[in-house]
Design a protein around this motif. Structure first.
Motif, PDB file in Angstrom:
ATOM      1  N   LYS A  90       0.842  -1.192   0.000  1.00 11.05           N
ATOM      2  CA  LYS A  90       0.000   0.000   0.000  1.00 11.05           C
ATOM      3  C   LYS A  90       0.877   1.242   0.000  1.00 11.05           C
ATOM      4  CE  LYS A  90      -3.832   2.122   2.506  1.00 11.05           C
ATOM      5  NZ  LYS A  90      -4.738   2.035   3.689  1.00 11.05           N
ATOM      6  N   GLN A  91       0.497   2.219  -0.815  1.00  9.10           N
ATOM      7  CA  GLN A  91       1.276   3.459  -0.869  1.00  9.10           C
ATOM      8  C   GLN A  91       1.113   4.236   0.433  1.00  9.10           C
ATOM      9  OE1 GLN A  91       0.821   5.747  -4.461  1.00  9.10           O
ATOM     10  NE2 GLN A  91       1.367   7.669  -3.468  1.00  9.10           N
ATOM     11  N   PRO A  92       2.215   4.604   1.091  1.00 12.90           N
ATOM     12  CA  PRO A  92       2.122   5.349   2.352  1.00 12.90           C
ATOM     13  C   PRO A  92       1.506   6.731   2.132  1.00 12.90           C
ATOM     14  CG  PRO A  92       4.330   4.444   2.033  1.00 12.90           C
ATOM     15  CD  PRO A  92       3.610   4.310   0.734  1.00 12.90           C
ATOM     16  N   PRO A  93       0.866   7.300   3.150  1.00 14.93           N
ATOM     17  CA  PRO A  93       0.289   8.649   3.015  1.00 14.93           C
ATOM     18  C   PRO A  93       1.383   9.713   2.987  1.00 14.93           C
ATOM     19  CG  PRO A  93       0.050   7.865   5.269  1.00 14.93           C
ATOM     20  CD  PRO A  93       0.585   6.709   4.466  1.00 14.93           C
ATOM     21  N   ALA A  94       1.136  10.783   2.257  1.00  9.79           N
ATOM     22  CA  ALA A  94       2.112  11.877   2.164  1.00  9.79           C
ATOM     23  C   ALA A  94       2.136  12.683   3.460  1.00  9.79           C
ATOM     24  CB  ALA A  94       1.763  12.791   0.996  1.00  9.79           C
ATOM     25  N   LYS A  95       3.337  13.061   3.873  1.00 11.06           N
ATOM     26  CA  LYS A  95       3.499  13.871   5.078  1.00 11.06           C
ATOM     27  C   LYS A  95       4.239  15.178   4.797  1.00 11.06           C
ATOM     28  CE  LYS A  95       3.651   9.819   8.107  1.00 11.06           C
ATOM     29  NZ  LYS A  95       4.463   9.043   9.092  1.00 11.06           N
TER      30      LYS A  95
END
Length: 202
Positions: A90-95
């Motif tokens: 799963k693509q990690p969320p942008a921070k």
């Protein structure tokens, strides 16, 4: 699954905020973070037999160059294996998205109030405004993150009408960012007149 990986093209990021507006598809597929100006990255092209059935929600993507180079090295240069490893995670969320500039947003609200514009809609990221409550056009948009101003109206305008609205955008941007005088209709018209007179030998 032959032909799954069609290749990659290397770029250096320019206009990072334009990619941010795309959401997840504008971020690095491996890290989930937005690629910043000056960073090298790849546009990776994927296609092939059985691809859409196996990964119906996936497609071409961008990825930081060093990250993809490491993946290719790990899989002995095999692009298919590298992509499958990516798509199985799963693509990690942008921070690292550009933050909302609260100070400049408040300044823009005050500029619009003093100029008697009507703010008809506001979202987390944007202000939408028109000339007044009776204005039936799509109006204008101010982006709270990039500080970008946009004329959203698609209605047909005469040449002069378009020039006047371009001057309005220029004036608002100058006032907000404290820039020197930019686009002015009168200045453009004078330059055009001077050019015609020169051509006519006057």
């Amino acid at each position: 699954m032959k032909g799954f990986y069609k290749g990659k093209r290397e770029f250096v990021m320019k206009g990072e905020y334009n990619w941010e507006t795309k959401g997840k598809s504008g971020a690095c597929r491996a890290t989930g973070q937005f690629i910043k100006d000056g960073e090298p990255y790849y546009l990776v092209v994927v296609n092939g037999q059985g691809f859409s059935e196996m990964y119906p929600k996936e497609g071409n993507f961008i990825i930081k160059k060093d990250v993809f180079d490491e993946l290719l090295e790990k899989h002995a240069g095999k692009g298919d294996a590298s992509i499958i490893e990516l798509f199985n995670k799963k693509q990690p969320p942008a921070k690292n998205r550009t933050p909302i500039n609260e100070e400049m947003t408040e300044k823009m609200r005050e500029i619009l109030r003093l100029r008697n514009f009507y703010i008809h809609k506001e979202t987390k990221d944007k202000l939408y405004f028109k000339y007044d409550r009776t204005d039936s056009s799509a109006g204008f948009m101010f982006d709270k993150r990039s500080l970008r101003l946009e004329n959203r109206s698609r209605r047909k305008k005469g040449l002069l009408g378009g020039m006047v609205e371009a001057e309005l955008m220029s004036r608002l941007r100058e006032e907000l960012l404290e820039l020197p005088e930019g686009y002015r209709v009168g200045k453009v018209m004078k330059q055009a007149t001077d050019m015609v007179n020169q051509m006519m030998g006057q």
